[in-house]
Write a protein that holds these residues in place. Structure first.
Motif, PDB file in Angstrom:
ATOM      1  N   ASP A 117       0.832  -1.205   0.000  1.00 37.16           N
ATOM      2  CA  ASP A 117       0.000   0.000   0.000  1.00 37.16           C
ATOM      3  C   ASP A 117       0.865   1.254   0.000  1.00 37.16           C
ATOM      4  O   ASP A 117       0.436   2.311   0.433  1.00 37.16           O
ATOM      5  CB  ASP A 117      -0.928  -0.007   1.226  1.00 37.16           C
ATOM      6  CG  ASP A 117      -1.988   1.077   1.152  1.00 37.16           C
ATOM      7  OD1 ASP A 117      -2.457   1.361   0.024  1.00 37.16           O
ATOM      8  OD2 ASP A 117      -2.327   1.654   2.202  1.00 37.16           O
TER       9      ASP A 117
ATOM     10  N   LEU B  73      -9.168  10.340  -3.759  1.00 34.30           N
ATOM     11  CA  LEU B  73      -7.789   9.873  -3.722  1.00 34.30           C
ATOM     12  C   LEU B  73      -6.781  11.031  -3.721  1.00 34.30           C
ATOM     13  O   LEU B  73      -5.574  10.794  -3.769  1.00 34.30           O
ATOM     14  CB  LEU B  73      -7.505   8.957  -4.925  1.00 34.30           C
ATOM     15  CG  LEU B  73      -7.742   7.452  -4.694  1.00 34.30           C
ATOM     16  CD1 LEU B  73      -9.188   7.176  -4.271  1.00 34.30           C
ATOM     17  CD2 LEU B  73      -7.402   6.663  -5.947  1.00 34.30           C
TER      18      LEU B  73
ATOM     19  N   GLN C 151      -1.690   6.773  -6.738  1.00 28.42           N
ATOM     20  CA  GLN C 151      -2.748   6.653  -5.730  1.00 28.42           C
ATOM     21  C   GLN C 151      -3.865   5.752  -6.245  1.00 28.42           C
ATOM     22  O   GLN C 151      -4.418   4.933  -5.500  1.00 28.42           O
ATOM     23  CB  GLN C 151      -3.293   8.038  -5.361  1.00 28.42           C
ATOM     24  CG  GLN C 151      -2.243   8.999  -4.827  1.00 28.42           C
ATOM     25  CD  GLN C 151      -1.414   8.385  -3.710  1.00 28.42           C
ATOM     26  OE1 GLN C 151      -1.948   7.843  -2.734  1.00 28.42           O
ATOM     27  NE2 GLN C 151      -0.096   8.466  -3.846  1.00 28.42           N
TER      28      GLN C 151
ATOM     29  N   ARG D 107      -2.732   2.224  -5.944  1.00 22.16           N
ATOM     30  CA  ARG D 107      -2.902   1.770  -4.561  1.00 22.16           C
ATOM     31  C   ARG D 107      -4.324   1.260  -4.324  1.00 22.16           C
ATOM     32  O   ARG D 107      -4.531   0.198  -3.714  1.00 22.16           O
ATOM     33  CB  ARG D 107      -2.634   2.912  -3.579  1.00 22.16           C
ATOM     34  CG  ARG D 107      -1.188   3.276  -3.355  1.00 22.16           C
ATOM     35  CD  ARG D 107      -1.069   4.441  -2.387  1.00 22.16           C
ATOM     36  NE  ARG D 107      -1.610   4.117  -1.062  1.00 22.16           N
ATOM     37  CZ  ARG D 107      -1.911   5.013  -0.129  1.00 22.16           C
ATOM     38  NH1 ARG D 107      -1.737   6.316  -0.377  1.00 22.16           N
ATOM     39  NH2 ARG D 107      -2.370   4.633   1.043  1.00 22.16           N
ATOM     40  N   LEU D 108      -5.301   2.011  -4.809  1.00 22.93           N
ATOM     41  CA  LEU D 108      -6.710   1.631  -4.630  1.00 22.93           C
ATOM     42  C   LEU D 108      -7.011   0.297  -5.308  1.00 22.93           C
ATOM     43  O   LEU D 108      -7.665  -0.582  -4.715  1.00 22.93           O
ATOM     44  CB  LEU D 108      -7.612   2.727  -5.200  1.00 22.93           C
ATOM     45  CG  LEU D 108      -9.119   2.413  -5.214  1.00 22.93           C
ATOM     46  CD1 LEU D 108      -9.694   2.486  -3.810  1.00 22.93           C
ATOM     47  CD2 LEU D 108      -9.849   3.381  -6.140  1.00 22.93           C
TER      48      LEU D 108
ATOM     49  N   TYR E 154      -8.468   2.070   0.368  1.00 20.07           N
ATOM     50  CA  TYR E 154      -7.449   3.105   0.197  1.00 20.07           C
ATOM     51  C   TYR E 154      -7.232   3.794   1.534  1.00 20.07           C
ATOM     52  O   TYR E 154      -8.184   4.280   2.155  1.00 20.07           O
ATOM     53  CB  TYR E 154      -7.904   4.126  -0.860  1.00 20.07           C
ATOM     54  CG  TYR E 154      -6.946   5.273  -1.061  1.00 20.07           C
ATOM     55  CD1 TYR E 154      -5.811   5.128  -1.854  1.00 20.07           C
ATOM     56  CD2 TYR E 154      -7.173   6.509  -0.458  1.00 20.07           C
ATOM     57  CE1 TYR E 154      -4.926   6.176  -2.051  1.00 20.07           C
ATOM     58  CE2 TYR E 154      -6.298   7.565  -0.632  1.00 20.07           C
ATOM     59  CZ  TYR E 154      -5.169   7.401  -1.436  1.00 20.07           C
ATOM     60  OH  TYR E 154      -4.300   8.436  -1.619  1.00 20.07           O
TER      61      TYR E 154
END
Length: 518
Positions: A67, A220, A275, A278-279, A286
């Motif tokens: 993450d 995000l 970002q 990451r999600l 997140y």
């Protein structure tokens, strides 16, 4: 891979068979921080070398593991010949990398119960039509995001080129004959996916661009990301588009992709896109918060349509919903490529089992640099060394895909017959022409020559050069200004043209227009 203008539903047994036959990937436990650090150091050196060698004017890379964003950096220059450097916050037009971004936005709508992947387009957007009644009545969001509607891949791209807006392009798709039976064939369609996204947003009563901000960009913190071209050009720190002219990268053409924004109109930075990665790697979680339910997001990665093998690495490739799903040298990966033929190349590759992702954006076309760097990074992560010169392998692939097409266009009209037959009088060709798909086209005189005007209000103008008898040539592509395309006329008994075929608008056999009026 998927290119902007700018590759069918599988049963569970087929899915399992492919997974069993795919190469064994390294386990997540073997991807230690030390291996990541070593791979990133070598990736950085590779990127610097590519730019120094003129592979692209500029690029940026983001890498996510677990993450965490473990790498973001820019290389080279925003515009060739100018000093401004690319950094992690340089905004790029990401072309068809927009498709998996848009699939994530629709997954957010599905997660909230606003729409379903299997919602029918006729219920969401009753005005939309395909050319045949049955597919129109059954078409779903899932069909359009997996490119199995039957629409030919280029449907609508030609209308965008001559200046029509999104609403009018989507309306005119009803005149395009299918390239395959409904749900039987895979055909990568920018405007098919665009309709899927626009229809999915209809229940909210808000435009797609606003929904994209509300459901993904703002949550995000993707402050430099937008689905509006006007936002892209507001950024001082933005990358220009480049094509090669006489072997030198040149920023000659601009691209406004608003008409197909869900399919190719997102602009972003590698910091922002990391970002989003990451999600996706977090299955909708997140920063510890569930933003999208896993079952809604998981649907985007189910392999629905077969695309064949990766042309360089040889892995089996499928299409899900806005995502390529591949079983390759390093096991399961999700990804998508993007390109504008006027000067952009982008790529995202995720290894979900290892929670590893890389996103690369570059400001040039054609080039295999994003794929080459991504493949090299995967080798470093999984094997500790780079197997081969992947940049060269992908460069060669792109050259083989696009070079022959331009050469063929030039060869077709390399020289007129000798002697060339004379054209009729200008009055034989001048006039108004029409068909339902292209709309109005006007041929008029300008100086000693003829000019073709097409698009809304004659938005695009093309000079016609005589070639032979009732055949003329024009040069419609800004990025290949020396590649000709034919415009031919059929003369009637009265000595005037009764019809005209415009070759660069005839990709789906809709480039013939009948004379109207006189």
């Amino acid at each position: 891979m998927g290119l902007g203008r700018n590759f069918r539903r599988w049963g569970m047994w087929a899915f399992i068979a492919v997974m069993v036959l795919s190469p064994h990937a390294a386990s997540a436990d073997t991807i230690t921080p030390e291996r990541i650090t070593a791979a990133l150091s070598k990736l950085e050196a590779l990127a610097e070398g590519v730019v120094a060698d003129g592979g692209v004017p500029g690029l940026a890379i983001g890498v996510v593991h677990g993450d965490k964003v473990v790498f973001v950096k820019g290389f080279g220059h925003r515009e060739a010949g100018k000093p401004e450097a690319v950094d992690a916050d340089t905004v790029f037009q990401i072309a068809s990398l927009s498709k998996p971004v848009s699939a994530t936005i629709v997954a957010a709508l599905v997660s909230e119960g606003i729409v379903s992947w299997d919602a029918k387009i006729v219920d969401l957007d009753p005005a939309f039509r395909l050319s045949e009644p049955y597919p129109t009545s059954e078409l779903t969001v899932r069909d359009l995001f997996s490119h199995r509607s039957g629409l030919p891949g280029t449907a609508g791209d030609d209308l965008e080129d001559i200046g029509y807006d999104r609403a009018e392009i989507l309306r005119r798709l009803r005149f395009v004959s299918p390239s395959s039976s409904f749900r039987a064939g895979y055909s990568y369609s920018n405007f098919g996916l665009t309709e899927g996204a626009v229809a999915a947003a209809k229940p909210t009563g808000k435009p797609w661009e606003e929904i994209a901000e509300e459901k993904l960009y703002r949550p995000l913190g993707m402050a430099s990301t937008s689905s509006r071209h006007s936002d892209f050009i507001k950024h001082a720190n933005r990358a220009a588009l480049h094509v090669k002219i006489d072997g030198v990268w040149a920023a000659k053409v601009k691209r406004d992709p608003d008409a197909q924004a869900p399919a190719g109109g997102v602009s972003s930075t590698v910091r922002d896109l990391s970002q989003w990665v990451r999600l996706v790697l977090g299955n909708g979680v997140y920063a510890g918060e569930t933003l999208i339910k896993a079952d809604a997001l998981d649907q985007t990665h189910v392999p629905l349509m077969a695309r064949g093998r990766n042309p360089v690495s040889g892995g089996q490739s499928f299409y899900g919903l806005g995502w390529n799903v591949e079983f390759g040298r390093h096991g399961l990966s999700w990804g998508h490529a993007g390109a504008f033929s006027v000067g952009a190349r982008t790529l995202v590759t995720l290894f979900p089992e290892e929670k590893l992702g890389i996103v690369i954006v570059a400001n040039a076309f054609s080039t295999g640099v994003p794929e080459g760097l991504s493949e090299s990074f995967a080798d470093l992560i999984f094997d500790g060394k780079v197997e081969k010169d992947w940049v060269k392998a992908w460069d060669d692939t792109y050259a083989s895909l696009f070079g022959p097409a331009v050469a063929a266009a030039k060869a077709t009209y390399a020289a007129p017959p000798s002697p060339a037959r004379p054209a009729g009088p200008a009055s034989a060709y001048k006039g108004r022409y029409f068909n339902d798909f292209i709309g109005d086209a006007v041929v008029s005189g300008e100086g000693d020559g003829l000019v073709l005007k097409v698009g809304p209000g004659g938005a695009r103008s093309y000079s016609l050069e005589h070639f032979d008898r009732d055949m003329f040539l024009t040069y419609p592509d800004a990025e290949t200004p020396d590649a000709p395309s034919g415009v031919s006329f059929v003369l009637g008994p009265n000595g005037k043209a009764s019809a005209m075929t415009v070759e660069f608008l005839d990709g789906n056999h809709l480039g013939t227009l009948a004379r109207v009026g006189d």
